[in-house]
Design a protein around this motif. Structure first.
Motif, PDB file in Angstrom:
ATOM      1  N   GLY A 201       4.159  -8.756  -4.489  1.00  0.00           N
ATOM      2  CA  GLY A 201       2.966  -7.953  -4.328  1.00  0.00           C
ATOM      3  C   GLY A 201       2.534  -7.402  -5.675  1.00  0.00           C
ATOM      4  O   GLY A 201       3.198  -7.642  -6.692  1.00  0.00           O
ATOM      5  N   ASN A 202       1.433  -6.649  -5.682  1.00  0.00           N
ATOM      6  CA  ASN A 202       0.891  -6.146  -6.943  1.00  0.00           C
ATOM      7  C   ASN A 202       1.494  -4.822  -7.390  1.00  0.00           C
ATOM      8  O   ASN A 202       1.072  -4.271  -8.398  1.00  0.00           O
ATOM      9  N   GLY A 203       2.449  -4.326  -6.646  1.00  0.00           N
ATOM     10  CA  GLY A 203       3.157  -3.139  -7.099  1.00  0.00           C
ATOM     11  C   GLY A 203       2.543  -1.836  -6.614  1.00  0.00           C
ATOM     12  O   GLY A 203       1.341  -1.745  -6.319  1.00  0.00           O
ATOM     13  N   THR A 204       3.395  -0.827  -6.530  1.00  0.00           N
ATOM     14  CA  THR A 204       2.975   0.543  -6.224  1.00  0.00           C
ATOM     15  C   THR A 204       3.508   1.429  -7.339  1.00  0.00           C
ATOM     16  O   THR A 204       4.717   1.477  -7.571  1.00  0.00           O
ATOM     17  N   ARG A 205       2.599   2.075  -8.049  1.00  0.00           N
ATOM     18  CA  ARG A 205       3.026   2.977  -9.120  1.00  0.00           C
ATOM     19  C   ARG A 205       3.266   4.361  -8.537  1.00  0.00           C
ATOM     20  O   ARG A 205       2.335   5.030  -8.090  1.00  0.00           O
TER      21      ARG A 205
ATOM     22  N   THR B 135       0.845  -1.196   0.000  1.00  0.00           N
ATOM     23  CA  THR B 135       0.000   0.000   0.000  1.00  0.00           C
ATOM     24  C   THR B 135       0.878   1.243   0.000  1.00  0.00           C
ATOM     25  O   THR B 135       1.930   1.260   0.649  1.00  0.00           O
ATOM     26  N   PRO B 136       0.483   2.271  -0.738  1.00  0.00           N
ATOM     27  CA  PRO B 136      -0.703   2.320  -1.606  1.00  0.00           C
ATOM     28  C   PRO B 136      -0.438   1.681  -2.963  1.00  0.00           C
ATOM     29  O   PRO B 136       0.700   1.360  -3.270  1.00  0.00           O
ATOM     30  N   LYS B 137      -1.456   1.517  -3.746  1.00  0.00           N
ATOM     31  CA  LYS B 137      -1.288   0.989  -5.096  1.00  0.00           C
ATOM     32  C   LYS B 137      -0.795   2.088  -6.042  1.00  0.00           C
ATOM     33  O   LYS B 137      -0.027   1.833  -6.966  1.00  0.00           O
ATOM     34  N   TYR B 138      -1.252   3.294  -5.831  1.00  0.00           N
ATOM     35  CA  TYR B 138      -0.817   4.444  -6.613  1.00  0.00           C
ATOM     36  C   TYR B 138      -0.378   5.535  -5.650  1.00  0.00           C
ATOM     37  O   TYR B 138      -0.993   5.749  -4.604  1.00  0.00           O
ATOM     38  N   LEU B 139       0.663   6.244  -6.030  1.00  0.00           N
ATOM     39  CA  LEU B 139       1.189   7.322  -5.197  1.00  0.00           C
ATOM     40  C   LEU B 139       1.669   8.428  -6.126  1.00  0.00           C
ATOM     41  O   LEU B 139       2.581   8.218  -6.925  1.00  0.00           O
ATOM     42  N   VAL B 140       1.014   9.585  -6.035  1.00  0.00           N
ATOM     43  CA  VAL B 140       1.407  10.736  -6.826  1.00  0.00           C
ATOM     44  C   VAL B 140       1.868  11.809  -5.857  1.00  0.00           C
ATOM     45  O   VAL B 140       1.146  12.153  -4.916  1.00  0.00           O
ATOM     46  N   THR B 141       3.060  12.334  -6.087  1.00  0.00           N
ATOM     47  CA  THR B 141       3.614  13.294  -5.148  1.00  0.00           C
ATOM     48  C   THR B 141       4.536  14.260  -5.884  1.00  0.00           C
ATOM     49  O   THR B 141       4.886  14.041  -7.046  1.00  0.00           O
TER      50      THR B 141
END
Lengths: 112, 114
Positions: free
Chosen positions: B106-110, B7-13
């Motif tokens: 895991g399913n990855g974090t983009r 977690t998270p699956k997506y991370l925009v920063t």
């Protein structure tokens, strides 16, 4: 310097036919090879492996062939099914999982 | 019953921020890893960690640091994020005592850095 190469970025195969995915490596110290399958938005999942002491390993529809003299391995899927559409990664290992080197993957598309 | 979860699956920063990605496995494995999948789709190991040893890929900037509160967790902390850090990050684990046992991912974090 790519030690593990998958030269075909993509491959399209008719459903029911054989899919052959290829992988070449340069380091003769590699002694264990694995194939992983990856669907979009998921992590890679282990498919099949082969030790350098063998030249073939079979698991159901999946067979991996290893040609040490040519530093080449291939994954055969027969018969190909729609659910096989995914990206397939080849990986090679020397002494441990830490030293696992990955190819860039081949996207397999199975056409109905 | 997810085996390796991130977690998270997506991370925009934004550039310069500090962020963390969490990873947990319920497989009873004792070695965990962080991988980075770059824009060319290569998977490259960043860290390997068990309760005895942390192995760091020397090409990984020291802005990246793994933190393991216990055997089931390996979090990834990233300081002073840069545009080039944008990638998909995968956590993985392997069971104890098995040479070259397959990785469970895991399913990855983009991660997208703007």
């Amino acid at each position: 310097d790519q030690q593990v190469k998958q030269n075909s970025p993509s491959l399209s195969v008719q459903e029911g036919r054989i899919s052959i995915l290829n992988c070449d490596y340069t380091n003769s110290m590699f002694d264990y090879f694995l194939w992983y399958k990856k669907y979009p938005a998921e992590g890679p999942t282990f498919l099949i492996s082969i030790s350098s002491i063998k030249d073939k390993n079979e698991d159901g529809r999946f067979t991996v062939f290893l040609n040490k003299s040519a530093k080449h391995l291939s994954l055969h899927i027969v018969p190909s099914q729609p659910g096989d559409s995914a990206v397939y990664f080849c990986a090679a290992s020397g002494a441990s999982n830490y030293q696992l080197i990955w190819g860039a993957g081949t996207k397999l598309i199975i056409k109905p | 019953d997810t085996a390796v979860s991130q977690t998270p699956k997506y991370l925009v920063t934004q550039m310069g921020n500090d962020k963390s990605i969490k990873c947990e496995q319920n497989l009873g494995h004792d070695t965990m890893y962080w991988y980075k999948q770059d824009s060319k789709k290569f998977l490259k190991i960043m860290f390997s960690y068990n309760n005895k040893e942390l192995i760091i890929n020397e090409t990984v900037p020291n802005r990246f640091s793994p933190k393991s509160p216990d055997k089931a967790h390996l979090n990834l902390h990233i300081n002073s994020l840069e545009l080039g850090d944008s990638a998909v990050y995968f956590c993985a684990s392997t069971p104890p005592g098995q040479y070259n046992s397959p990785l469970h991912f895991g399913n990855g974090t983009r991660l997208t850095v703007t």
